[in-house]
Design an enzyme around this catalytic site. Structure first.
Site, PDB file in Angstrom:
ATOM      1  CG  HIS A  59      -1.806   1.133   1.378  1.00  0.00           C
ATOM      2  ND1 HIS A  59      -1.689   2.059   2.388  1.00  0.00           N
ATOM      3  CD2 HIS A  59      -2.868   1.502   0.632  1.00  0.00           C
ATOM      4  CE1 HIS A  59      -2.660   2.955   2.261  1.00  0.00           C
ATOM      5  NE2 HIS A  59      -3.391   2.646   1.207  1.00  0.00           N
ATOM      6  CG  HIS A 101      -3.254   9.296   0.624  1.00  0.00           C
ATOM      7  ND1 HIS A 101      -3.855  10.023   1.643  1.00  0.00           N
ATOM      8  CD2 HIS A 101      -4.065   8.233   0.413  1.00  0.00           C
ATOM      9  CE1 HIS A 101      -4.955   9.414   2.031  1.00  0.00           C
ATOM     10  NE2 HIS A 101      -5.110   8.329   1.305  1.00  0.00           N
TER      11      HIS A 101
HETATM   12  O1  G3P Z   1      -6.078   0.698  -1.699  1.00  0.00           O
HETATM   13  C1  G3P Z   1      -6.960   1.029  -0.686  1.00  0.00           C
HETATM   14  C2  G3P Z   1      -6.616   2.262   0.080  1.00  0.00           C
HETATM   15  O2  G3P Z   1      -5.527   2.908  -0.497  1.00  0.00           O
HETATM   16  C3  G3P Z   1      -7.721   3.193   0.242  1.00  0.00           C
HETATM   17  O3  G3P Z   1      -7.482   4.184   1.181  1.00  0.00           O
HETATM   18  O4  G3P Z   1      -6.958   6.467   1.871  1.00  0.00           O
HETATM   19  O5  G3P Z   1      -5.164   4.784   1.715  1.00  0.00           O
HETATM   20  O6  G3P Z   1      -6.166   5.711  -0.333  1.00  0.00           O
HETATM   21  P1  G3P Z   1      -6.390   5.333   1.093  1.00  0.00           P
HETATM   22 CA    CA Z   2      -4.909   4.570  -1.984  1.00  0.00          CA
END
Ligand code: G3P
Ligand code: CA
Length: 311
Positions: A59, A101
């Protein structure tokens, strides 16, 4: 079995990166402090997953150990043996797609220092050249100083040269009208819409159903995912444009996962479930027992070890 502490792996990787950059390697004691020091089994790339073993997605890259959404985090995921990386795509004032992000640049860069009068420091208020000047590493650790916010093109090129795969999130598309087409254009230019990429190497996801619907309409061959936990009764609506439903782990049950699997996705296969953000071994085993297909995690090494035995 050869076992390598993640801190040592990260330090070795960092030394490698710094040598390439003409700098000197940080001592092992300065290895990334954020995250676990759990051992990493050296399973190599592209392991054949046994039945009941979810795919593991790094992630924002290996973001427990390197600054999120940077090329360092991509490279560290590769170094740790992970094919799949997840990222977040937004658009600058002058139309460049960048990988970051938050809606603002304050948490993960030194934008306040470089541009003190430009609050609230939104991504969309800065040009690509301005964003390229930001330090996106120091907030995470001094040893990462100088890491940059990559453009999507730079990011795609690195994932490709690492022979990795991409779970691409279009972030906050409501702020960026037309970002779906912009994203597809960059993917096309970078060679990411070829047959092999579409079949094995790329998934496009968003929290916006409209966004996923647009991506599907523009490029129906792409694998797509909706981020969220729709009620079971609504799943057929999502199956008209998505292959996967990717929910927050705290919102799901084994029954809900089974209900998603019972629906045929837009490409004629059972819909899949990749859940996020699971960084804890016990939690990983819990969602594994629910039958999820994938786990999206900041600490991929921890999760791989937790789920390796199947259910
Ligand atoms: O891939 C799932 C996740 O990234 C969603 O939440 O806020 O980390 O983009 P966020
Ligand atoms: Ca994400």
């Amino acid at each position: 079995m050869y076992v390598r502490p993640v801190a040592a792996a990260a330090a070795a990787f960092l030394g490698f990166a710094l040598v390439l950059a003409g700098g000197s390697a940080a001592p092992a004691s300065a290895a990334p402090a954020r995250g676990a020091s759990a051992p990493v089994p050296a399973t190599g790339r592209d392991p054949v997953r046994a039945a009941g073993v979810p795919e593991v997605y790094a992630h924002r890259g290996a973001s427990a150990y390197a600054p999120e959404n940077t090329l360092l985090a991509v490279d560290l995921a590769e170094e740790l043996g992970f094919d799949w990386v997840e990222n977040d795509v937004q658009r600058t004032k002058d139309g460049e797609l960048v990988v970051v992000h938050d809606e603002t640049l304050t948490r993960t860069t030194n934008v306040r220092t470089l541009f003190p009068d430009r609050g609230p420091w939104r991504v969309r208020d800065f040009t690509a050249d301005e964003i390229a000047r930001l330090d996106a590493g120091s907030w995470f650790g001094v040893e990462f100083a100088g890491a940059r916010v990559p453009t999507l093109r730079q990011y795609l090129d690195r994932v490709r040269s690492n022979d990795q795969k991409l779970l691409l999130e279009i972030k906050k598309p409501e702020l960026y009208p037309g970002i779906e087409r912009d994203t597809l254009e960059v993917l096309e230019e970078a060679g990411w819409l070829g047959e092999e990429e579409v079949r094995d190497r790329l998934v496009v996801q968003s929290f916006s159903a409209d966004c996923v619907r647009i991506v599907h309409a523009e490029r129906p061959e792409l694998v797509t995912a909706f981020l969220g936990t729709p009620p079971v009764a609504d799943l057929p609506k999502y199956s008209a444009f998505a292959d996967r439903i990717n929910p927050w782990h705290a919102t799901i049950s084994a029954e809900w996962v089974a209900a998603v699997h019972a629906v045929t996705g837009v490409h004629g296969r059972p819909m899949q479930v990749d859940t996020w953000i699971v960084d804890d071994a016990a939690l990983a085993r819990k969602v594994q027992a629910m039958g999820v297909d994938g786990i999206i995690t900041n600490a991929p090494d921890v999760i791989r070890q937790a789920v390796a035995g199947g259910v």
